[in-house]
Design an enzyme around this catalytic site. Structure first.
Site, PDB file in Angstrom:
ATOM      1  N   SER A 184       9.679  -6.879  -1.927  1.00 30.73           N
ATOM      2  CA  SER A 184      11.094  -7.287  -1.831  1.00 30.73           C
ATOM      3  C   SER A 184      11.722  -6.763  -0.535  1.00 30.73           C
ATOM      4  CB  SER A 184      11.895  -6.839  -3.053  1.00 30.73           C
ATOM      5  OG  SER A 184      11.617  -5.519  -3.450  1.00 30.73           O
ATOM      6  N   ALA A 212       0.812  -1.233   0.000  1.00 29.29           N
ATOM      7  CA  ALA A 212       0.000   0.000   0.000  1.00 29.29           C
ATOM      8  C   ALA A 212       0.838   1.272   0.000  1.00 29.29           C
ATOM      9  CB  ALA A 212      -0.991   0.025   1.160  1.00 29.29           C
ATOM     10  N   GLY A 260       2.208   2.356  -2.685  1.00 22.92           N
ATOM     11  CA  GLY A 260       1.942   2.978  -3.984  1.00 22.92           C
ATOM     12  C   GLY A 260       2.740   2.403  -5.135  1.00 22.92           C
ATOM     13  N   SER A 316       2.537  -0.411  -7.074  1.00 22.39           N
ATOM     14  CA  SER A 316       1.818  -0.904  -8.254  1.00 22.39           C
ATOM     15  C   SER A 316       1.155   0.237  -9.020  1.00 22.39           C
ATOM     16  CB  SER A 316       0.758  -1.937  -7.860  1.00 22.39           C
ATOM     17  OG  SER A 316       1.371  -3.094  -7.328  1.00 22.39           O
TER      18      SER A 316
END
Length: 201
Positions: free
Chosen positions: A106, A35, A37, A39
Site C-alpha cells: 500500500s 521484504a 517483514g 507477511s
C-alpha cells in the site's frame, strides 16, 4: 456503476454483534516495502490472536492477487484499485467483529487514508502499522528475487526502486524490523491492543 440498487440493513447492530461475540472488530493495517517483514509478522500475529481465543483473519497482498484482485496489475491506477478493494473487504471483516490483519505494501498515503476513512465512517478502529526496514536491508533479504529483477529492469514500476513508497507520517505503530524480530514485533502490536482496550491483558 450500478444505479438500481438499495443498501439492505441487517437487524443485528454492530454493538450487539460485538457484545455477543465478546470482541470489537478492527483492522490492523501493515504497510511497508516488499521484504520488510509484513507477511511474516501478520502470519505470526494471526496465530497469536487465535491462540488467545480471538476471531482473527489475515488478508495478504500476494494471496489476494490470486483471487479477488487477479485482474489487476501494478500500475498506479491498479495499485489504487487494489487497495480500494482491500479497504472495503477489511471494513466488512472488521464490522463482523473480526480482528482483521492486512499485509499490503500500500505505497500511497491517499489510498491508506481512504481505507482509514471507510473504517471511521462505521466507528471501526483502524490501526496503521508501519513495518519499516531500510532499502539496503530489504534488498539484501530479497527472498523472491524481486529487487534484483527490478534493478535489472525485468520488473517495471517496482516500489522502492522505480515506483515511490510514501511512508506513513503518523502511524499508530512503527516497527523497525532491522531491530525487532518477529516475536518482538508481535509483542509490540499486542501491547498496543491491550493498552488501548482492544484486548484484555
Amino acid at each position: 456503476m450500478a444505479t438500481n440498487i438499495t443498501f439492505h440493513e441487517g437487524t443485528v447492530s454492530q454493538q450487539e454483534r460485538q457484545e455477543l461475540l465478546g470482541q470489537k472488530g478492527l483492522t490492523i493495517w501493515l504497510t511497508g516495502l516488499s521484504a520488510s517483514g509484513k507477511s511474516t509478522i501478520a502470519t505470526a500475529l494471526e496465530q497469536h490472536l487465535l491462540h488467545l481465543r480471538k476471531s482473527a483473519f489475515r488478508l495478504d497482498g500476494d494471496n489476494i492477487r490470486f483471487g479477488l484482485n487477479k485482474d489487476l496489475g501494478f500500475s498506479e491506477k491498479d495499485r489504487e484499485e487494489n487497495i480500494r478493494r482491500i479497504g472495503e473487504v477489511s471494513k466488512l471483516f472488521a464490522s463482523s467483529a473480526a480482528l482483521t490483519i492486512t499485509s499490503f505494501i500500500s505505497p500511497y498515503k491517499k489510498d491508506r487514508d481512504f481505507a482509514r476513512e471507510l473504517h471511521n465512517q462505521q466507528s471501526l478502529p483502524f490501526i496503521e502499522v508501519y513495518v519499516d526496514a531500510p532499502l539496503s536491508v530489504v534488498e539484501q533479504r530479497d527472498p523472491k528475487g524481486l529487487y534484483k529483477k527490478a534493478r535489472s529492469g525485468e520488473i517495471k514500476e517496482f516500489t522502492g526502486i522505480t515506483a515511490p513508497y510514501e511512508a506513513p507520517e503518523k502511524p499508530e505503530i512503527h516497527i523497525k524490523t532491522d531491530e525487532n524480530d518477529v516475536q518482538a514485533s508481535v509483542k509490540i502490536i499486542t501491547e498496543y491492543l491491550v493498552k488501548n482496550g482492544y484486548l484484555s491483558a
